[in-house]
Design a protein around this motif. Sequence first.
Motif, mmCIF file in Angstrom:
data_model
loop_
_atom_site.group_PDB
_atom_site.id
_atom_site.type_symbol
_atom_site.label_atom_id
_atom_site.label_comp_id
_atom_site.label_asym_id
_atom_site.label_seq_id
_atom_site.Cartn_x
_atom_site.Cartn_y
_atom_site.Cartn_z
ATOM 1 N N ALA A 1 0.833 -1.203 0.000
ATOM 2 C CA ALA A 1 0.000 0.000 0.000
ATOM 3 C C ALA A 1 0.868 1.253 0.000
ATOM 4 N N ALA A 2 1.955 1.231 0.757
ATOM 5 C CA ALA A 2 2.826 2.400 0.807
ATOM 6 C C ALA A 2 3.545 2.619 -0.517
ATOM 7 N N ASN A 3 3.794 1.537 -1.256
ATOM 8 C CA ASN A 3 4.462 1.643 -2.554
ATOM 9 C C ASN A 3 3.472 1.754 -3.704
ATOM 10 N N LEU A 4 2.232 2.146 -3.398
ATOM 11 C CA LEU A 4 1.188 2.367 -4.401
ATOM 12 C C LEU A 4 0.952 1.120 -5.244
ATOM 13 N N ALA B 1 -1.984 -5.537 -2.740
ATOM 14 C CA ALA B 1 -2.391 -5.488 -1.339
ATOM 15 C C ALA B 1 -3.768 -6.133 -1.148
ATOM 16 N N GLU B 2 -4.701 -5.818 -2.089
ATOM 17 C CA GLU B 2 -6.035 -6.421 -1.972
ATOM 18 C C GLU B 2 -5.977 -7.928 -2.213
ATOM 19 N N SER B 3 -5.137 -8.358 -3.137
ATOM 20 C CA SER B 3 -4.970 -9.805 -3.356
ATOM 21 C C SER B 3 -4.465 -10.503 -2.095
ATOM 22 N N LEU C 1 -5.578 -2.625 7.895
ATOM 23 C CA LEU C 1 -5.085 -3.076 6.599
ATOM 24 C C LEU C 1 -6.027 -2.648 5.477
ATOM 25 N N TYR C 2 -7.321 -2.729 5.737
ATOM 26 C CA TYR C 2 -8.272 -2.231 4.731
ATOM 27 C C TYR C 2 -8.101 -0.729 4.551
ATOM 28 N N MET D 1 -7.282 -10.642 -9.233
ATOM 29 C CA MET D 1 -7.342 -10.227 -7.840
ATOM 30 C C MET D 1 -7.111 -11.399 -6.887
ATOM 31 N N ASP D 2 -7.292 -12.624 -7.370
ATOM 32 C CA ASP D 2 -7.025 -13.812 -6.549
ATOM 33 C C ASP D 2 -5.648 -14.388 -6.886
#
Length: 947
Positions: free
Chosen positions: A820-823, A828-830, A846-847, A921-922
Amino acid sequence: MVPRIRRGRRTMHPDSLTNGAILKNNKRTLMFQLAAYLLAIVCLFPCTTCAFQQCKLASSSIATWQQRIRLPAAAATSTTTAEETTPKTSNNPRIQTTSTQIQQPSPEHDIELLSIYKSNKHLENNIVRLGRMGRTEQALQLYQAIWTLDSLKDQYRKIVQKNKSNSTPPPPTPPSPASIQLEWNNEPLSPHLTNFVTTSKLRPTTRLMNSAIDACARATRPQIHQHTAFSLYTHATSPQNADGSKKYSGALSPNVFTFGALLACCARNGDTTQSLELLQDLEEGGRFPDVALNGVIYSTVISACERAEVVDVNLALEVLNNATVVLAGRADGSGGGGGTKHNNNQNAVMGVVGYNAAISTMARAMEWKMASQLLDEMIIHSTTAGLHSIDNWETSIPEEEMEPLLHVLHDERYKDLNIVVPKPDEVTFGTVLAACERSGEWEELLRIAKAAIEYGVKLDGMALTSALHACQQLGLAEDALEYLELMKQLGDEDFPITRGRQRMGAKQKLHGPDAVAYRLAISACARAPGGHRWQDGIRLLNEMRTSKYKNCAPDVVAYTAAIAGCSEAGEYTSAMQLIQTMRQEGIQPNVVTFSAVINACASASANLARKREEEDRSIAMEDVRLPMTRALKLLEAMKSPTSSIKPNIVTYNAAIRACAECLNLAGAFDLLRQLKEDGLEPTIVTYGSLMTACERMGDVEAASKVFRMVKEDDGGNDNNDIQANEIIYGAAISCCRKARQPERALLLLRKMISDELSPNTATFNTVVAALAEGKPDSKIDNNILWEKALAVFKVMKSKHAPPGVAPNRQTYNILVRCLAANLQPGYAESLLTAMRKDGFVPDVDLYTVTVRSYERCGNPMKALRLMESMREVGYHFYEVKMLDDAFKNGVKILNQVGRGFSSEDTSTVRGPFFSADDDDMDYFGDQEDDGYDEDEYDYQLLNSLKY
């Protein structure tokens, strides 16, 4: 011929070998004899020096006479050896069958021994008593005396018959004993001895023979007395004396107890060869048709298998199965070996003693699985009256590994036999526990111990001690305290005294906890996680001082165990107080005790340093260093010339650890120098403590120095014992993380894998955290650290992961925040999806960081979709202000654009290696096999990353 065994050293006067009654009854006679003996010395040897020399020679002659083996009267003139009386010679190398020169017995001595006995029963009881006390030689002297008496009676009978044949006409009344003169080696016997011979009702019997053989079986030196036992049997069952004359009492008839005692002699020596030969004779029934086999016979043969030099578990099982069939057949009247007589119902089946002997054989062979399986089969096939239901009984052995040990129960040939399997008793469970204890199967041991208690079996002291040992090894303080309480409930009447304990030197049952039990319980408290039960250990130590049980006074081992508990908890002041208490009670601490105190100081410094790192401003660095200072002072005191206890490598390792926890890197390396100067060799623990010191300081160069020293010691060690292990690598990787050198941490992980070491999940997480926290080097192309962190994560998920390694909650937390910090919100969602599939519920934070990353990347639609998915795990985004603002902002954008949730969002976030489209996404979940091994790719990727 009956050999008489005497001790190899000088013994007391033969008259003192009985219960003392002879000495009491003949006190006046002995006083006169002593006076006459002294008078003769004074008259014949006036010279003191000569008298002393002659007395010395006389004493030597008496000692030599006492060491010789004597035969009964009928064999007085023969010169044979004890070996000639044994029917078969065993091949067991542990059995001593050396020849022994035979000397004539003394009838006066033998008759004096028998003069206090009025009946055979009285004599038999005393032989049994002496045998159980381990006084085998004295028991055999009494038994030999009865044959001397029998020989004298035979001489008396012959004299009477000779007088009758020589007198014409025959006398109307038999001659009086006083008119008959008995002789021994042409020397006349005294009138009172002759009178005892003619009036005594003592005579050789089978029961006396059995008692003498049983005394041999209980002897403290069974290697010698097995041969003696068979010599006794051969002589007693022979109708003739050694000179060919017929015995006065004739040959004795052996019974089942005779062979049981002979087999017990073989069992004590582990002589399976002679045991099986004797058992075969009994089963055939030709030589001894009146001897009926019973379970005791077979149990004794199984015990021989246990005590053999090479433990034969398979032979023990075959004997057990054979005994089950033979005894069941005889009980049903279908025949079987061993004569025609039938025993009662108790002896007509293979009792629990035989099964216990088989399990004991497995225990000695460290076959704990077989022992546990035989217990399982006993529970399943036995009548469990008095026990709870067996429906809940579970075995820990997989079914595919189980072949029936009691195979006769599944043999169609014996389906018509009523085979009875006994239910297990406390000895059965205790023996299985001993098998698990010898094999170090501590979890299995505790499982069986708990099952025994649930099924109503009361464990004895030895079994409870085994359970305490398991608790000590596993650090289960609560369970250890429970088993110690059970030991306190033991009583004298709880368990019968078995035959094996009716022997001199045999282990006796426990009537309560002893010092060993207390020490194990204290050690279990000391090994509890985090040392949180150290106070219970000190309470038990104080309880030992006031215990009502014997031999429970605290000793150095108990104190050291309690101090070890203080060591785990970091209670170094309590540890030092215990040292003072030891000295006040006159107990000298040893090097292990002092090492535990120093280790307590190290743990105390570690605990204080950890609290200080957690922003506890009340703890100063001087407080952290104080325990280390006390430890180093104690080490210096041990090294002083006046100290009798010198430090060993364990002591130095504890001191180095204390320096490491106090960030004293220089002090740690200086201790390494000192221990080498003291002639000690550093161990892998030493270098592990040094690496810990480097890790605490974040000194990569010092860590490299430790690696070089390990390599140097490895090259000079023939045994290759000094090699960097997982602990050293783990500390070095953590050191690289603190030094902000993620690439070096990754390099060390690659080195671990190439050296075939097994990094654990914590080590992988440290590497992931180092990569996630690090900043890429702009001078190196494609040096994006988050991609390498993902590669490490994929290895953890792949088939190439070391055993036991899998992503945990900490792994996902680190990676999601990093991506998330590295865009990289798609990845991250996966990961959030994979995290839920692995059974972890993501935190709302985390969300939050993932949604914020989507917003920063300009993907409000995916942010809205992620917030909607939060409902699946029970979160409501409107309860979080940041998420609620993001949701409102996303809805506002939707209204402006005119698209709903059903519209397609073609936005994507791509990186140099991977992409996270809507269809992917999975990405970290289960995917269909498309012929491409992504696990292999990521494993190669990890190993291709260059430093």
